[in-house]
Design a protein around this motif. Structure first.
Motif, short mmCIF file in Angstrom:
data_model
loop_
_atom_site.label_atom_id
_atom_site.label_comp_id
_atom_site.label_asym_id
_atom_site.label_seq_id
_atom_site.Cartn_x
_atom_site.Cartn_y
_atom_site.Cartn_z
N ALA A 30 -26.07 -57.41 16.04
CA ALA A 30 -26.11 -58.56 14.99
C ALA A 30 -27.20 -58.93 14.31
CB ALA A 30 -25.40 -59.77 15.60
N ARG A 33 -27.98 -56.40 11.85
CA ARG A 33 -27.11 -56.37 10.56
C ARG A 33 -27.58 -57.72 9.49
NH1 ARG A 33 -20.97 -55.08 12.94
NH2 ARG A 33 -21.47 -53.18 12.68
N LEU A 59 -20.16 -52.36 5.26
CA LEU A 59 -19.50 -53.25 6.49
C LEU A 59 -18.32 -53.98 6.23
CD1 LEU A 59 -22.62 -54.89 8.08
CD2 LEU A 59 -21.33 -53.06 8.96
N THR A 62 -14.96 -59.26 6.40
CA THR A 62 -15.08 -60.26 7.42
C THR A 62 -16.41 -60.42 8.43
OG1 THR A 62 -14.20 -58.93 9.10
CG2 THR A 62 -12.58 -60.41 7.84
N THR A 63 -17.06 -59.26 8.39
CA THR A 63 -18.10 -59.18 9.18
C THR A 63 -19.58 -59.70 8.34
OG1 THR A 63 -17.52 -57.22 10.58
CG2 THR A 63 -19.85 -57.69 10.18
N ARG A 66 -19.08 -63.45 8.19
CA ARG A 66 -19.72 -64.22 9.12
C ARG A 66 -21.09 -64.13 9.34
NH1 ARG A 66 -15.88 -61.20 11.94
NH2 ARG A 66 -17.24 -60.20 12.91
#
Length: 92
Positions: A30, A33, A59, A62-63, A66
């Motif tokens: 995370a 990313r 990606l 939704t990822t 967030r």
């Protein structure tokens, strides 16, 4: 003496530090990313929409949403009235 089997080292599909890459030993995907989101911004493209980020990172939307929301809350990104995002002065 028994032979010791060594674990084969996995070769990531993407270099570490990219959105799809494996986290280096002790790393957190995370975090990599989130850094990849920040790296999408360039001097030539200082403002990006959510869809532009999705296209650049590859990606799921939704990822990326967030990740962007987390970076907004932390003050690393700012959102313009036209729904574009840019780096905050905290990073510049």
């Amino acid at each position: 003496m028994p032979k010791v089997k060594r674990k084969a080292e996995a070769v990531p599909a993407h270099p570490p530090g990219t959105a799809g890459g494996e986290a280096p030993e002790g790393g957190i995907r995370a975090v990599l990313r989130a850094l990849a989101v920040l790296e999408c911004f360039e001097a030539q493209r200082p403002h990006l929409t959510l869809q532009a980020l999705v296209d650049r990172l590859g990606l799921p939307k939704t990822t990326v949403f967030r990740l962007v929301q987390t970076l907004l809350a932390a003050g690393w990104l700012v959102q313009k009235e036209n729904q574009e995002f840019s780096l905050s002065f905290q990073l510049l």
